[in-house]
Scaffold this active site. Structure first.
Site, PDB file in Angstrom:
ATOM      1  N   GLY A  81      -7.040   6.459 -57.585  1.00 24.26           N
ATOM      2  CA  GLY A  81      -8.440   6.685 -57.235  1.00 24.26           C
ATOM      3  C   GLY A  81      -9.003   5.567 -56.390  1.00 24.26           C
ATOM      4  CE  LYS A  82      -8.144  -1.007 -57.409  1.00 21.55           C
ATOM      5  NZ  LYS A  82      -7.496  -1.736 -56.294  1.00 21.55           N
ATOM      6  CG  ASP A  83      -4.053   3.731 -52.586  1.00 20.56           C
ATOM      7  OD1 ASP A  83      -4.340   2.873 -51.747  1.00 20.56           O
ATOM      8  OD2 ASP A  83      -2.985   4.380 -52.566  1.00 20.56           O
TER       9      ASP A  83
ATOM     10  CE1 TYR B 144      -8.391  -1.069 -50.321  1.00 17.43           C
ATOM     11  CE2 TYR B 144      -8.977   1.255 -50.282  1.00 17.43           C
ATOM     12  CZ  TYR B 144      -8.532   0.141 -50.968  1.00 17.43           C
ATOM     13  OH  TYR B 144      -8.235   0.225 -52.310  1.00 17.43           O
TER      14      TYR B 144
ATOM     15  CG  LEU C 238     -11.893  -5.477 -58.289  1.00 23.11           C
ATOM     16  CD1 LEU C 238     -12.215  -6.806 -58.952  1.00 23.11           C
ATOM     17  CD2 LEU C 238     -13.117  -4.934 -57.550  1.00 23.11           C
TER      18      LEU C 238
END
EC number: 4.1.1.31
Length: 1060
Positions: free
Chosen positions: A725-727, A854, A893
């Site tokens: 999900g963070k990716d 990003y 993180l």
């Protein structure tokens, strides 16, 4: 973000909820009147009224006036002194916690009062029988444990409170008092007034307690919090849940659930998950595993004690009678049969830490007839120590003497309560192990004299007089109480097992023989089942099916360990260990080899029967820690540990090598079997290659044979929700997880291997969280074939399993959801076009998400300014560092602080960012009707949209804007915030278009009402947090400001019902 009400929100009416809230708020106001004064309480009420009015105006669509009131509220908060801000934060935080209690209590009451509970075993069994499932098929599906098994892994209990032994216990007592207040019509007016006084005392205690944790918890602290959940809730919930399953089966199939059959097992990562957590060491893993065993045995001792009093009857089966007489013959000599019928320790009770007590004299020594004082003039003296009665010198014993004496006494102690307290407070794991054995004759210390007197007296009377009062007296031999004798023997072995674990935790020697104590579940079940069968055969089935049946079911569920500990480690650490080994053996550097050479090396060494790691090898501390972990795993074995999640073949090799070394030292095989090694796929890249990896793994002859031989042809595969999900964003992660599961299931099917998918879900929707039932029912068809493993993390553990009533409900939801997904799998996408549309939405969504998170150069600075992310580390809610590596980037993180920070600002960005762009892109191409059809007919797509809609219902752009206006300094970053808020509104628009709803959470009105009820307290907390952040960033060493900030963080988390 998920909410604890999600699974059963539709069952909540609000007739009683408001009454609970009014009662608790009124009591808190009374407490605050005394604690902080009437003037400040008036100020609190004025702030709450402003916030309430602003909320009502926004709901009515009068935005301008609402904004003016919110600005007035922010202005008043900004003028507060630090002390006032601190008290306001605490007061509103406690209001929100009390509202949570009211909500939970009302839900418990409503679910208990409903005649037909949705998603219950009764309802789902009936639903299946009304379909194509026969009664026999239903019974077999539930009762064949190799086919139907649900494992719930407790991955962490992230308490926001100072200590699990203070405020959470007080909140639990509040729950109990409220239940009694509302559910006891027999209470008199005076009784109710006394209950109100009890509630006031609990609230006063909560207010006067420091709610902040001042030190970071250790992994052992976290494990103790998890064990506390088992002791206080699951221990009571499990037998009640299994009774519900059994009753429903009996009703619908005519057959009850077998006594030792349980569809639920529990595991834990607390003390085993070392992925990026240097605080989890091999010793921590060993201590936590032993501590879990200790707790299990201690709980069994308490239950057996109760059973011994209950089962006083003399009628029994011939088999039980023979067993009781055999116990008496074995444990009681002809001269002392009058002693305790349940005290077989008499043979070994004089053993203290492996030392045999000095024998009693067989003849009087020389000069024994003379007065004791004559030895003053006789240098030779007596060879036996002078035993002095406790007098004035007794009180002068130093602390070490007292500790030594108490430690010796505890070796023959039968009572469970004292030991329970010492373990709960952590004294076992951290106690001083430098306790000396008995000294030679003539050099006794005071403590040793006391111990000698105790040993001498116990050798004569068998046990203390106090213990005699607690135990039923022994009847004459012709009328023995056989159940008490057998259960007394069971208790004896449990007490020795508990004492053995205490010695192991203290690193002290133990000379108990294996037959002196219980170590395996079957050993404990055998005598319990013997008692059960005897009662049934003698017409006492009503007794057999009571407390005894509950205990048997607990043993079948929890075993001897309560929760098996799973291990996890990042694959790079294993590569480093193999690098050190191959370099030492002059074979080169493992990590520099290509994949084929690595595979050839690993399979060759796995087939080799000799150890790979030389005992003389010298390695770096990090590598030694990895090797030590495998050694501990070999010593504990699969009886105590569950699975090891990481890269497979490297772990298999290191595990095999450690087991060879340990068994060589022991001179016998290691306990239990090898651990299951679980491949872990977390990032989007990993998920896309999951099927290929499993196919390659199962094509290796050694591995496929190993799976069939050692794991019954069963492969477990873990898929991670947080990093994916963070990716790439929540939507892309959900679709990639769906496809990865399909591919893994197909790969295992091709190789005729059964598969269990292990879902590494977090508490929030951004980390894969959400309603349990919805999540399981939306899995790909064929991926839930009677087996499922899933993590429960953070405050979700407390919310779902913290009270017995809610725990029973959650266990039932897990069971019925898995059963439905097995016997009535969800439908596949109706046509290939739907999959193509999902690919297109996913691609657009991922690109939009990554371009912001990003690729936008301003985003990282905006994230640090607009959220309290940098300050979250002061909260001390977990032992794990917030970052895997020393880097300020988003990539390193951890997912929890990433989501927690956005939850605090009410922006909840990780759960929705990119979704709107993806839906908009597909709708713009004319596929709106296709998406609406997908929502109605495809459970996976519907649940994905519903979860995003739930998150959007908790988001608040006006609050997020307030953070930006006050805290974000750069104009470009403020514009970025404005752009993201516009993106949020666009996402809301397209989600509603797809779902067909007129407003957010239209299909979950109860949840929307609950959220709205929290806003008058939640909104001021957010505004206060902004003000405190502004001040703290100018004065970052101000500890009172820091405390105020942390209290607002706790309060907002309570209001949002989520941390991350």
């Amino acid at each position: 973000m998920t909410d604890t009400t999600d699974d059963i929100a539709e069952e909540i009416s609000f007739q009683g909820f408001d009454d609970y809230c009014k009662l608790l708020k009124s009591l808190l106001n009374d407490v605050l009147q005394r604690e902080v004064g009437a003037e400040f309480v008036d100020k609190l009420e004025r702030n709450r009224t402003l916030a309430q009015t602003a909320c009502n105006l926004r709901l009515a669509g009068i935005e301008d006036t609402a904004e003016l009131l919110e600005k007035q509220l922010a202005s008043e908060i900004s003028k507060m002194t630090l002390e006032e801000a601190l008290s306001l934060a605490r007061a509103f935080s406690h209001y929100l916690n009390l509202m949570g209690i009211a909500e939970t209590q009302h839900r418990v009451r409503k679910t208990r009062d409903l005649a037909h509970l949705s998603k219950s075993c009764d309802e789902v069994f009936n639903q299946l029988l009304q379909g194509a499932t026969s009664a026999d098929e239903l019974y077999d599906a539930v009762c064949k444990q190799k086919k139907f098994q649900i494992a719930i892994l407790v991955a962490g209990v992230s308490e926001k409170f100072r200590d699990t032994s203070t405020q959470p216990k007080e909140f639990n007592r509040l729950h109990l008092h409220l239940l009694e207040y509302n559910d006891r019509p027999d209470l008199t007016k005076e009784d109710r007034e006394m209950l109100i006084e009890d509630l006031v005392r609990e609230i006063t205690s909560i207010w006067q307690t420091d709610e902040l944790r001042r030190h970071k918890p250790t992994p052992v602290d976290e494990a103790r919090a998890g064990l506390h959940i088992v002791e206080q809730s699951l221990w009571k919930a499990v037998p009640y849940f299994l009774r519900r399953v059994s009753n429903a089966l009996k009703k619908h199939t005519g057959k009850s659930l077998p006594l030792t059959c349980t569809p639920i097992k529990f595991g834990s990562w607390m003390g085993g998950d070392r992925d990026g957590n240097p605080n989890v060491t091999a010793k921590v893993t060993r201590d936590v595993s032993l501590l879990s065993r200790w707790m299990a045995i201690d709980l069994y001792i308490r239950e057996v004690d109760s059973l011994r009093f209950e089962l006083s009857m003399t009628r029994c089966s011939d088999k039980l009678s023979r067993e009781a007489h055999d116990i008496l013959e074995r444990e009681t000599s002809p001269d002392d049969r009058h002693e305790s019928w349940n005290q077989p320790m008499s043979r070994n009770q004089t053993k203290v830490h492996g030392q045999q007590a000095p024998p009693l004299p067989t003849q009087l020594p020389a000069r024994a007839d003379l007065p004791a004082c004559t030895e003053c003039g006789d240098k030779s003296g007596s060879q036996y120590p002078k035993l002095e009665l406790p007098g004035t010198n007794y009180m002068s014993l130093n602390r070490q003497d007292i500790q030594g004496s108490s430690k010796l006494e505890s070796s023959s102690q039968d009572s469970s309560h004292g030991s329970s307290k010492s373990i709960a407070n952590g004294s076992i794991a951290n106690s001083n192990s430098n306790q000396s054995a008995l000294s030679p004759r003539g050099s006794f210390t005071s403590s040793q004299l006391l111990a000698q007197r105790k040993i001498f007296s116990e050798s004569k009377i068998g046990r203390t007089s106090f213990q005699k009062l607690l135990e039923p007296s022994l009847p004459e031999r012709p009328g023995i109480a056989p159940y008490r004798i057998v259960l007394g023997h069971v208790k004896d072995k449990l007490v020795k097992a508990r004492r053995r674990l205490e010695l192991l935790l203290e690193d002290l020697p133990c000379e108990y023989e294996p037959w002196d104590y219980y170590e395996a579940t079957d050993q404990l079940l055998e005598p319990l089942l013997l008692c059960y069968e005897s009662l049934q055969s003698c017409g006492a089935g009503v007794l057999a099916d009571g407390r005894l049946a509950d205990l048997i079911r607990r043993v079948a569920t929890f075993g001897m360990v309560l929760m098996k500990l799973d291990l996890r480690q990042e694959s790079g650490r294993h590569s480093e260990a193999l690098d050190a080994i191959t370099k030492y053996l002059d074979m080169g550097t493992y990590s520099e080899w290509d994949e084929e050479k690595k595979l050839e090396f690993l399979t060759r060494e796995l087939k080799n029967k000799r150890p790979l790691v030389p005992p003389t090898i010298q390695v770096a501390p990090d590598v030694k820690e990895v090797l030590d972990t495998f050694r501990v795993a070999a010593e504990l074995g699969s009886d105590s540990l569950g699975a090891y999640a990481s890269d497979v073949l490297a772990v298999e090799l290191l595990q095999k090598d450690a087991r060879l070394a340990v068994s060589g030292e022991l001179g016998r095989p290691c306990p239990g079997g090898t651990l299951r090694v679980v491949p872990l796929f977390e990032t989007v890249k990993d998920l896309r290659g999951a099927g290929a990896v499993i196919r390659k793994l199962l094509s290796i002859d050694w591995y496929s044979e190993h799976i069939v031989k050692n794991h019954n042809g069963h492969q477990e595969v873990m898929v991670g929700y947080s990093d994916s999900g963070k990716d790439a964003g929540r939507f892309t992660a959900a679709w990639e997880l769906y496809k990865a599961q399909e591919d893994v299931v197909a790969a295992c099917k091709d190789h005729k291997i059964k598969v269990t998918l292990f879902h590494g879900r977090g508490g929030s929707i951004g980390r894969g969280g959400g309603p349990t039932y919805l999540a399981i029912q939306s899995q790909p068809p064929g991926s839930v074939m009677g087996t499922l493993r899933s993590t429960e993390q953070g405050e979700m553990v407390q919310a779902k399993f913290g009270l017995p009533h809610t725990a029973v409900r959650q266990l039932e939801i897990y069971t019925t959801a898995v059963l439905l997904a097995t016997l009535k799998p969800p439908v596949r996408p109706r046509e290939e076009k739907w999959r193509n549309l999902m690919d297109e939405i996913s691609n657009i969504s991922c690109q939009s998400y990554r371009s912001t998170v990003y690729e936008n150069p301003e985003f990282l600075a905006y994230f640090h300014e607009a959220t309290p992310q940098a300050e979250l580390g002061f909260l001390n809610i977990g032992s794990r560092p917030t970052r895997r590596k020393n880097s300020t980037g988003i990539g390193h993180l951890r997912a929890i602080p990433w989501i927690f920070a956005w939850t605090q600002t009410r922006f909840v960005l990780p759960a929705w960012l990119g979704v709107g762009a993806g839906l908009k892109g597909v709708c713009a191409k004319g596929h709106t009707e296709d998406l609406q059809a997908m929502y109605k007919e495809w459970p996976f797509f519907q649940s994905t949209i519903d979860l995003i809609e739930m998150v959007l219902g908790k988001a608040d752009t006006s609050i997020a804007k307030h953070y930006d206006d006050v805290l974000v300094s750069d104009e470009k970053r403020r514009e970025l915030g404005a752009e993201l808020r516009r993106e949020l509104l666009a996402t809301e628009k397209y989600v509603l278009v797809v779902s067909g709803h007129e407003k957010l959470s239209e299909n979950n009105k109860s949840l929307r009402r609950l959220i709205e009820s929290r806003l008058p307290y939640l909104n001021p907390m957010n505004m206060l947090q902004v003000e405190v952040l502004k001040r703290l960033r100018r004065d970052d060493d101000n500890h009172k400001l820091r405390d105020a900030l942390l209290i607002t963080i706790n309060g907002i988390a309570a209001g949002m019902r989520n941390t991350g």
